[in-house]
Motif scaffolding. Sequence first.
Motif, PDB file in Angstrom:
ATOM      1  N   ALA A  84       0.833  -1.194   0.000  1.00  0.00           N
ATOM      2  CA  ALA A  84       0.000   0.000   0.000  1.00  0.00           C
ATOM      3  C   ALA A  84       0.872   1.250   0.000  1.00  0.00           C
ATOM      4  CB  ALA A  84      -0.901   0.017   1.228  1.00  0.00           C
ATOM      5  N   GLU A  85       0.469   2.203  -0.779  1.00  0.00           N
ATOM      6  CA  GLU A  85       1.142   3.503  -0.788  1.00  0.00           C
ATOM      7  C   GLU A  85       0.343   4.449   0.101  1.00  0.00           C
ATOM      8  OE1 GLU A  85       2.780   6.922  -3.801  1.00  0.00           O
ATOM      9  OE2 GLU A  85       2.085   5.024  -4.602  1.00  0.00           O
ATOM     10  N   GLN A  86       1.035   5.089   1.041  1.00  0.00           N
ATOM     11  CA  GLN A  86       0.366   6.020   1.951  1.00  0.00           C
ATOM     12  C   GLN A  86       0.449   7.425   1.385  1.00  0.00           C
ATOM     13  OE1 GLN A  86       1.336   5.628   6.059  1.00  0.00           O
ATOM     14  NE2 GLN A  86       1.219   3.412   6.015  1.00  0.00           N
ATOM     15  N   ILE A  87      -0.728   8.054   1.287  1.00  0.00           N
ATOM     16  CA  ILE A  87      -0.808   9.387   0.696  1.00  0.00           C
ATOM     17  C   ILE A  87      -1.695  10.257   1.575  1.00  0.00           C
ATOM     18  CG2 ILE A  87      -1.495  10.707  -1.341  1.00  0.00           C
ATOM     19  CD1 ILE A  87      -1.187   8.045  -2.898  1.00  0.00           C
ATOM     20  N   VAL A  88      -1.227  11.448   1.870  1.00  0.00           N
ATOM     21  CA  VAL A  88      -2.023  12.421   2.602  1.00  0.00           C
ATOM     22  C   VAL A  88      -2.610  13.389   1.584  1.00  0.00           C
ATOM     23  CG1 VAL A  88      -1.985  14.250   4.337  1.00  0.00           C
ATOM     24  CG2 VAL A  88      -0.566  12.214   4.653  1.00  0.00           C
ATOM     25  N   ALA A  89      -3.927  13.555   1.647  1.00  0.00           N
ATOM     26  CA  ALA A  89      -4.585  14.480   0.720  1.00  0.00           C
ATOM     27  C   ALA A  89      -4.188  15.912   1.056  1.00  0.00           C
ATOM     28  CB  ALA A  89      -6.095  14.319   0.798  1.00  0.00           C
ATOM     29  N   ARG A  90      -4.084  16.727   0.019  1.00  0.00           N
ATOM     30  CA  ARG A  90      -3.728  18.148   0.190  1.00  0.00           C
ATOM     31  C   ARG A  90      -4.824  19.005  -0.418  1.00  0.00           C
ATOM     32  NH1 ARG A  90       2.005  16.312  -1.703  1.00  0.00           N
ATOM     33  NH2 ARG A  90       2.935  15.863   0.296  1.00  0.00           N
ATOM     34  N   ASN A  91      -4.812  20.276  -0.083  1.00  0.00           N
ATOM     35  CA  ASN A  91      -5.782  21.240  -0.617  1.00  0.00           C
ATOM     36  C   ASN A  91      -7.216  20.758  -0.417  1.00  0.00           C
ATOM     37  OD1 ASN A  91      -3.547  22.738  -1.591  1.00  0.00           O
ATOM     38  ND2 ASN A  91      -3.525  21.468  -3.429  1.00  0.00           N
ATOM     39  N   ILE A  92      -7.527  20.293   0.783  1.00  0.00           N
ATOM     40  CA  ILE A  92      -8.845  19.730   1.068  1.00  0.00           C
ATOM     41  C   ILE A  92      -9.869  20.842   1.263  1.00  0.00           C
ATOM     42  CG2 ILE A  92     -10.179  18.350   2.709  1.00  0.00           C
ATOM     43  CD1 ILE A  92      -7.562  16.887   3.365  1.00  0.00           C
ATOM     44  N   ASN A  93     -11.012  20.670   0.594  1.00  0.00           N
ATOM     45  CA  ASN A  93     -12.147  21.580   0.754  1.00  0.00           C
ATOM     46  C   ASN A  93     -13.368  20.751   1.090  1.00  0.00           C
ATOM     47  OD1 ASN A  93     -10.917  24.122  -0.007  1.00  0.00           O
ATOM     48  ND2 ASN A  93     -10.774  23.239  -2.051  1.00  0.00           N
ATOM     49  N   GLN A  94     -14.110  21.186   2.110  1.00  0.00           N
ATOM     50  CA  GLN A  94     -15.337  20.487   2.478  1.00  0.00           C
ATOM     51  C   GLN A  94     -16.504  21.451   2.397  1.00  0.00           C
ATOM     52  OE1 GLN A  94     -15.554  18.919   6.465  1.00  0.00           O
ATOM     53  NE2 GLN A  94     -17.440  17.821   6.035  1.00  0.00           N
ATOM     54  N   THR A  95     -17.534  21.063   1.670  1.00  0.00           N
ATOM     55  CA  THR A  95     -18.780  21.819   1.626  1.00  0.00           C
ATOM     56  C   THR A  95     -19.911  20.822   1.763  1.00  0.00           C
ATOM     57  OG1 THR A  95     -18.821  21.702  -0.787  1.00  0.00           O
ATOM     58  CG2 THR A  95     -17.901  23.695   0.180  1.00  0.00           C
ATOM     59  N   ASN A  96     -20.745  21.033   2.744  1.00  0.00           N
ATOM     60  CA  ASN A  96     -21.864  20.134   3.037  1.00  0.00           C
ATOM     61  C   ASN A  96     -21.395  18.696   3.072  1.00  0.00           C
ATOM     62  OD1 ASN A  96     -23.682  22.241   3.293  1.00  0.00           O
ATOM     63  ND2 ASN A  96     -24.148  22.245   1.130  1.00  0.00           N
ATOM     64  N   ASN A  97     -21.842  17.852   2.160  1.00  0.00           N
ATOM     65  CA  ASN A  97     -21.505  16.431   2.187  1.00  0.00           C
ATOM     66  C   ASN A  97     -20.466  16.059   1.129  1.00  0.00           C
ATOM     67  OD1 ASN A  97     -23.268  16.929   0.095  1.00  0.00           O
ATOM     68  ND2 ASN A  97     -24.324  14.987   0.264  1.00  0.00           N
ATOM     69  N   THR A  98     -19.674  17.025   0.668  1.00  0.00           N
ATOM     70  CA  THR A  98     -18.670  16.792  -0.363  1.00  0.00           C
ATOM     71  C   THR A  98     -17.290  17.207   0.141  1.00  0.00           C
ATOM     72  OG1 THR A  98     -20.306  17.195  -2.087  1.00  0.00           O
ATOM     73  CG2 THR A  98     -18.002  17.355  -2.727  1.00  0.00           C
ATOM     74  N   ILE A  99     -16.304  16.368  -0.149  1.00  0.00           N
ATOM     75  CA  ILE A  99     -14.909  16.699   0.164  1.00  0.00           C
ATOM     76  C   ILE A  99     -14.110  16.563  -1.131  1.00  0.00           C
ATOM     77  CG2 ILE A  99     -12.842  16.121   1.475  1.00  0.00           C
ATOM     78  CD1 ILE A  99     -14.581  14.989   3.655  1.00  0.00           C
ATOM     79  N   SER A 100     -13.326  17.580  -1.429  1.00  0.00           N
ATOM     80  CA  SER A 100     -12.464  17.533  -2.609  1.00  0.00           C
ATOM     81  C   SER A 100     -11.038  17.853  -2.195  1.00  0.00           C
ATOM     82  CB  SER A 100     -12.956  18.517  -3.677  1.00  0.00           C
ATOM     83  OG  SER A 100     -12.923  19.833  -3.170  1.00  0.00           O
ATOM     84  N   GLY A 101     -10.107  17.463  -3.053  1.00  0.00           N
ATOM     85  CA  GLY A 101      -8.711  17.727  -2.756  1.00  0.00           C
ATOM     86  C   GLY A 101      -7.795  17.148  -3.818  1.00  0.00           C
ATOM     87  N   THR A 102      -6.512  17.043  -3.449  1.00  0.00           N
ATOM     88  CA  THR A 102      -5.482  16.591  -4.369  1.00  0.00           C
ATOM     89  C   THR A 102      -4.671  15.475  -3.723  1.00  0.00           C
ATOM     90  OG1 THR A 102      -5.311  18.840  -5.214  1.00  0.00           O
ATOM     91  CG2 THR A 102      -3.501  17.365  -5.726  1.00  0.00           C
ATOM     92  N   LEU A 103      -4.337  14.472  -4.521  1.00  0.00           N
ATOM     93  CA  LEU A 103      -3.441  13.400  -4.091  1.00  0.00           C
ATOM     94  C   LEU A 103      -2.160  13.492  -4.910  1.00  0.00           C
ATOM     95  CD1 LEU A 103      -5.918  10.372  -3.958  1.00  0.00           C
ATOM     96  CD2 LEU A 103      -5.078  11.756  -2.054  1.00  0.00           C
TER      97      LEU A 103
END
Length: 157
Positions: A84-103
């Motif tokens: 398994a490759e461990q990755i921490v998400a960056r540039n995380i944005n959360q609005t209501n029930n949605t989360i977006s970001g970058t891997l």
Amino acid sequence: MKRKGKNNSRILTILILLLLVVVVIFFMLPGENTSQSHSLEGNWKFYFTYSNDTSLVYRGDLNITTQDSVTMNFKIIAPKSVRAEQIVARNINQTNNTISGTLIYDRFKIRGGFLTENFNLTFKGDSVFDGVGKCMEYCAEGTENASIIWHGSKHAN
């Protein structure tokens, strides 16, 4: 005169009942899910595929914490791999029930840079999510224009 008082009383009673019906309907209607109404925090199992080759399934674990800010830690296992490759998400944005970001896959380079993908996950209740994503730069061969399709479910601890 008595009749007018009875009519006013009936009208007032009907208006109060209508108001109660409106209030009950308002609170019973499904509204938009907010991040506060769902517990996104915890461990999730997921898989994703690229739209141009759904036979290659990437699987993994996702841990979400929401104290102070949203933190997402991914463990992604590529097809035909056991590590398994461990990755921490960056540039995380959360609005209501949605989360977006970058891997950013920073363990190996593709054509001189690190594979970078975006994601947009929509949580449906407390137990499942679906999402989409796309490779942004240093994409693996054949994935440049493909979308990424995500599916996940909450894992009981």
